[in-house]
Scaffold this motif. Structure first.
Motif: not given
Lengths: 191, 589
Positions: A45, A56-58, A60-61, A64
């Motif tokens: 990822l 990276p948070s996007q 992960w969004s 998930t």
């Protein structure tokens, strides 16, 4: 023990997809499909995020949000039980519980939406909201094969057969036909 | 084409400019439509569904924050259907919200609470449906309680759109929806720079500063400790607001009085260290220009710890551009626990330094392992002791307001008192550190005079004032043209850094502040800021500067005495030991 035959070239795939609509989704799909354990590792990822210059948070969004992205290594074989309304009224919860107990999924909560993988990574059991084959309820998918009008007895037969044969694919177990019923076309069809 | 459009709100005509939302039209007509997700300048993602109104001809209720007002529109803001719908939406939000308002840090400033009252919630209408979440209290600066989150998305928006950090985003779906970092880790293990902008926009107690008031109050009551305090420049222009006064209330004297009554042994001023920073940083800049110091040009300021984390995380290859000067908070701690403690005969292990900061990132900065140079200094003098930090606690404006309320001080009625000597002496140049452009202006006031031997004409450098994202000024300095830049918010910082990386940066020196408006808009400041409030705070700061006798850092007599007594000269050996630092690449796992 995670022996990867080949390491997927995330950067090359990103290069190919960059700028296209849905590049991130496409890239994640390719990574998952190429992974021996059919999942998105955090390492991959992060590589996807870096390759497409997305935070990276996007990533992960997105990973998930979609149920078909796996964030845990998957079992060698996957049993998917449909939990849609039609399948539910025709006993899919019972099928799910039977499958879980037969495959040794101790600690699996049949009411959770999450997937469960056996400790030996042999089986993953999961649910789907609806296959769209409500007329043939209840529906269970084993790997890529869809079994309609599943019964507990047949499920046990299919899964026991699968267990015995180990690496081999589960053989098609014919079920009792209803009188005057045409052979369903979905049976054994590729997803 | 007309430059206004006219519509009717509750039967009364109102004229607004084209492009206005229905919400703005309602406000113009005197109706305050409640909202929870909308925040002007930050976000309007229409996620909460509370701002609904009826529009004639529309099929359903309309979210007024997202829909544009149109000519001839007929809006009804408080029909039975609207009022019922709003109440139901808030009741649904409250279904899974914890019922621990009385012990919540945001009690009194909670928007969910205010809106629940406004829409007339009178009972717990629905049972909880969401599984409890884990409290994230690992970060030194920010505590995240996702149980209290209503998924309005302001924090996500401010983190990506204002700061360009994107530490958090929505994750999961349905009842599993949550605001998460990559991998659902703690903020402490993410790219979060602790700027705290999420804590000032959060409508509930889901994102707050790490409250350390109990720890500090306990130390203040400990007879074995000497607890001293330093206050950042911005606090004097925002503490009053945090205690119910108007935004921009200037409360320097009352703040000193309150701190003394709280029991601090000395009331000092971070502004002393800000003047010291200018002496060090100004000389560092001149040395870099002359090629006599390591470090690259353009030189970037280092006062703002959120920015330091940002550059360490996202642009580590540009770290040689960052000034090696510690921030004023840390310079203060290092000087107080070395020179001042020795001078006063105070055991440095018993000395506690508390700072009051407009900031959450300062908490993380104070805890950085390398920030214990006073301990090393004492160790060098043969005094073996357990390691101690230069600054023990960094409290936000909000925490100081909380402590003042806790001990029952009637803030508005306190007398105006002064700071203590010597570390309370400062100049107007230090005061303006609080507003974006202030450090640059202070540095130019001093550097200009150091180089030319003449005072900067007019003393004020107006070109770098104001809230434009990127500002610049060109100065003639000793026959050389020098272009300086000023950026606030990390998104603007990114633009400066990208320019440097590309080799196209026109600057010699750039001031970078993490937060919108600089420290006046800091993440530790009173919640729910907007540009009007930040402007009022900045105006108070410039007003204070104009009132002061000394307005240039090199005129600070106490700083001059510190050099004479102790440090020797700027960039000298002791300065390097106590006032300068190094940065390193921050790896995020």
């Amino acid at each position: 023990m995670d022996s990867r035959a080949s390491v997927f070239d995330v950067e090359a795939a990103a290069e190919r997809l960059r700028g296209k609509p849905g590049a991130l989704l496409g890239l994640l799909e390719e990574i998952q499909d190429s992974d021996p354990a059919r999942y998105l590792s955090e390492e991959n990822l992060k590589r996807a995020a870096a390759a497409l210059a997305v935070p990276p948070s996007q990533v992960w969004s997105v990973a998930t949000f979609y149920g078909f992205f796996n964030l845990q290594p998957q079992g060698r074989r996957t049993i998917t039980v449909c939990r849609g309304t039609a399948c539910h009224t025709r006993g899919s919860l019972g099928l799910l519980k039977d499958a879980a107990s037969l495959l040794g999924c101790e600690g699996y909560d049949p009411n959770s939406e999450g997937a469960f993988t056996t400790a030996d990574r042999e089986y993953t059991i999961r649910t789907v909201a609806c296959f769209g084959q409500c007329a043939l309820a209840p529906v269970v998918m084993i790997d890529d094969e869809i079994y309609s009008r599943m019964t507990p007895g047949r499920l046990v037969a299919v899964l026991s057969g699968a267990k015995k044969r180990g690496a081999k694919k589960a053989a098609h177990v014919p079920r009792r036909r209803y009188e005057g019923e045409a052979a369903p076309s979905v049976e054994g069809a590729r997803r | 084409m007309s430059d206004t459009i006219t519509l009717s709100v509750d039967g009364r005509p109102v004229a607004v400019s084209p492009g206005s939302t229905i919400l703005e039209a309602c406000a113009a007509s005197g109706v305050k439509v409640p909202t929870l997700c909308h925040l002007s300048e930050v976000c309007s993602n229409a996620s909460c569904g509370i701002c609904v109104v009826e529009v004639e001809g529309a099929r359903g209720l309309v979210r007024s924050c997202a829909q544009q007002a149109r000519e001839g529109m007929k809006v009804t803001t408080a029909s039975a259907r609207v009022l019922e719908s709003r109440r139901t939406v808030v009741e649904l939000l409250l279904a899974s919200h914890p019922e621990d308002c009385l012990s919540c840090l945001r009690l009194g400033s909670c928007e969910l609470n205010q809106v629940a009252e406004q829409v007339g919630v009178r009972k717990r209408a629905y049972p909880p449906v969401r599984a409890p979440r884990k409290l994230d209290a690992i970060s030194a600066a920010i505590v995240r309680d996702n149980d209290k989150c209503i998924l309005c998305g302001r924090c996500v928006e401010v983190c990506s759109e204002v700061q360009g950090v994107s530490a958090i985003d929505y994750a999961g779906r349905g009842l599993g929806s949550r605001v998460a970092t990559f991998g659902d880790r703690s903020l402490a293990d993410s790219v979060c720079v602790s700027c705290g902008q999420c804590t000032v926009v959060c409508p509930t107690g889901a994102l707050t500063e790490r409250d350390e008031t109990d720890e500090v109050l306990a130390l203040l009551r400990d007879p074995d400790k000497v607890v001293i305090v330093e206050t950042a420049p911005a606090i004097r222009a925002s503490l009053g607001e945090a205690l119910g006064m108007d935004p921009g209330a200037l409360v320097t004297g009352r703040m000193a009085a309150a701190l003394r009554r709280l029991g601090f042994a000395r009331v000092f001023d971070t502004q002393f260290a800000a003047d010291l920073t200018i002496m060090e940083e100004g000389n560092e800049l001149l040395a870099r220009i002359a090629g006599k110091a390591k470090g690259k040009l353009p030189m970037l300021t280092s006062c703002s710890p959120g920015w330091i984390s940002f550059v360490e995380t996202f642009y580590p290859e540009l770290l040689p551009h960052v000034s090696s000067c510690k921030s004023p908070q840390q310079m203060f701690g290092a000087v107080a626990k070395s020179w001042w403690a020795e001078k006063e005969g105070i055991d440095p292990e018993k000395l506690v330094v508390v700072s009051i900061m407009p900031c959450t990132a300062k908490k993380a900065e104070a805890k950085r392992p390398e920030m214990r140079d006073a301990w090393l200094w004492w160790k060098g003098k043969g005094r073996a002791a357990e390691p101690f930090q230069d600054v023990d606690y960094a409290l936000s404006t909000r925490e100081l307001a909380r402590m003042i309320r806790r001990v029952g001080l009637d803030f508005a009625r306190l007398p105006e008192e002064s700071f203590d000597d010597p570390l309370g002496a400062s100049t107007g140049a230090a005061t303006i550190f609080a507003a974006t452009g202030g450090v640059m202006e202070a540095a130019v006031r001093t550097a200009y005079e150091l180089v030319t031997g003449e005072a900067l004409p007019g003393i004020e450098l107006k070109a770098v004032r104001g809230f434009q994202g990127l500002k610049s000024a060109t100065l003639a300095l000793a026959g050389k043209e020098l272009t300086v830049g000023v950026a606030h918010t990390l998104k603007n910082a990114r633009a400066v850094l990208d320019g440097i990386a590309a080799g196209t940066s026109p600057y010699t020196f750039v001031e970078i502040m993490t937060c919108p408006g600089g420290c006046v808009g800091g993440g530790g400041q009173p919640v729910l800021p907007d540009w009007d409030k930040r402007l009022a705070r900045a105006e108070a700061i410039y007003h204070e500067d104009r009132k002061l006798h000394f307005r240039k850092s090199h005129e600070n007599p106490a700083v001059a005495a510190l050099y004479k007594d102790f440090l020797g000269e700027p960039l000298g050996h002791l300065s390097h030991e106590l006032l300068h630092t190094e940065y390193k690449r921050k790896e995020v796992r």
